[in-house]
Design an enzyme around this catalytic site. Sequence first.
Site, short mmCIF file in Angstrom:
data_model
loop_
_atom_site.label_atom_id
_atom_site.label_comp_id
_atom_site.label_asym_id
_atom_site.label_seq_id
_atom_site.Cartn_x
_atom_site.Cartn_y
_atom_site.Cartn_z
N HIS A 104 -42.48 50.45 85.16
CA HIS A 104 -42.24 49.11 84.64
C HIS A 104 -41.53 48.20 85.64
CE1 HIS A 104 -38.44 51.14 83.16
NE2 HIS A 104 -37.95 50.06 83.72
N ASP A 139 -44.10 56.51 82.83
CA ASP A 139 -43.25 55.45 83.37
C ASP A 139 -42.78 55.78 84.78
OD1 ASP A 139 -41.99 53.03 83.49
OD2 ASP A 139 -40.18 53.68 82.43
N SER A 184 -32.92 51.07 86.78
CA SER A 184 -34.20 51.69 86.45
C SER A 184 -34.94 52.17 87.68
CB SER A 184 -35.07 50.67 85.71
OG SER A 184 -36.26 51.27 85.29
#
Length: 443
Positions: free
Chosen positions: A182, A216, A296
């Site tokens: 993402h 992901d 992230s």
Amino acid sequence: MNEPEQPSNSVEGSQDDELTQPLSLGPAEPSAHASWQPPPPPPGGTGREPWFPPPGTQPLPAEQPARHAVTQGRVGGWVWPVVAAVALVVGVIGGVAGSVGYEALDNDTPDIPGAVGGGLDEVDTASLPPLSADQEGSIAAVAEAVLPSTVQIIAQLDEEKGGATGSGFVLDKQGHIITNNHVVESAAEEDGEIEIVDQDGNRYDATVVGRSPVYDLAVLYAEDASGLPPASLGRSKRLRVGEGVVAIGSPLGLSSTVTAGIVSSLNRPVTTGESSDDSSYINAVQTDAAINPGNSGGPLVDLRGQVVGVNSAIATNGGGTFSGQAGNIGVGFAIPVEQVAITADQILKTGESSYPVIGAKVQTGLSDGRGATIDDVVGDSPAEDAGLEKGDVITSVEGDRVTDGIALIVAIRTHQPGETIRFTYLREGDERTAEVTLDGETG
């Protein structure tokens, strides 16, 4: 009070049944707002089952883009459904119910910059702990060892150059970088610019070798960064609850930031994303190390200095401290390094990653914790071949308890296409077993 009927839907991760959201993308400048406290697990729980927020919890406001996952400045809402609105295809994403076709991965090197025909076997990774026995346990020593292998990632977002920022770590001496899908999804789809920034502030252009929305994860290639030291890959399976861990990344754009905490839970089933197109399911390592937007894709490391996971999501209800969304509340989730290695190996070989499917729909809403109820079985699928039927309640996979649909999807995702795994299930109150040979899809 009667529970509403759960409609059947083949799209995995439809966020009518949203459980978590990854950290979101956005500006690095903080602005104050409030956070929330997640509720405790239900009485008598095992600690492995998902838990649910109060009925008043709401998803993110519409003006906060749904695709914005872990990067700097915004934190997405974290919503566990009180009433399920869909049934998911176990192990299937993209709207094709029970799709069971599987094309074996081709080991020939594709015409993709950074692809390597032999996968991880043909690149120079690190597997030995960087710390000596007398250094183990020192957070300062961990930081000194791992910071040179951690990078900030700056990527285009919705045609805005540098609109998304996240973190990553160096996989090998050839210049491959691991991060979350993402973080670079928008740039990859729009052929936008991606840069990585090392600890010294040096910038390198990067391209996407391949991405896995399902897990992901993404592998980047920065040819000029081949001199950066690779991080050592450890084993999340060696972790124990309460053990110390360190998260490294660029929260809120603050590069080379180190936070520490403990392993709060292992094998925590969570799902992230707000639509079927960006959902991922994680058999997560849960930690209370401070993780915020921008972390992230960065490494979660043990006190030996080895990567045990990739920081991917945090718990939040949409309130918080940064740009109108929540920051760290001590509930973060990382993708186990074992899955990272499998996915990276597949992407290096082909530019794509595969995931297992059984060809059945399963209910994923409010659960009594007794198992995952099959809503439908697709014809000529692994589930049908194994004798599974609509109404069967899966209670365990390979002897590990399954509490609900999400837990079943996560349990299946820890295996690979082609494996045969044992399901235990209830049919009209009788316990039975079935051997299911997993099929696969690309994603």
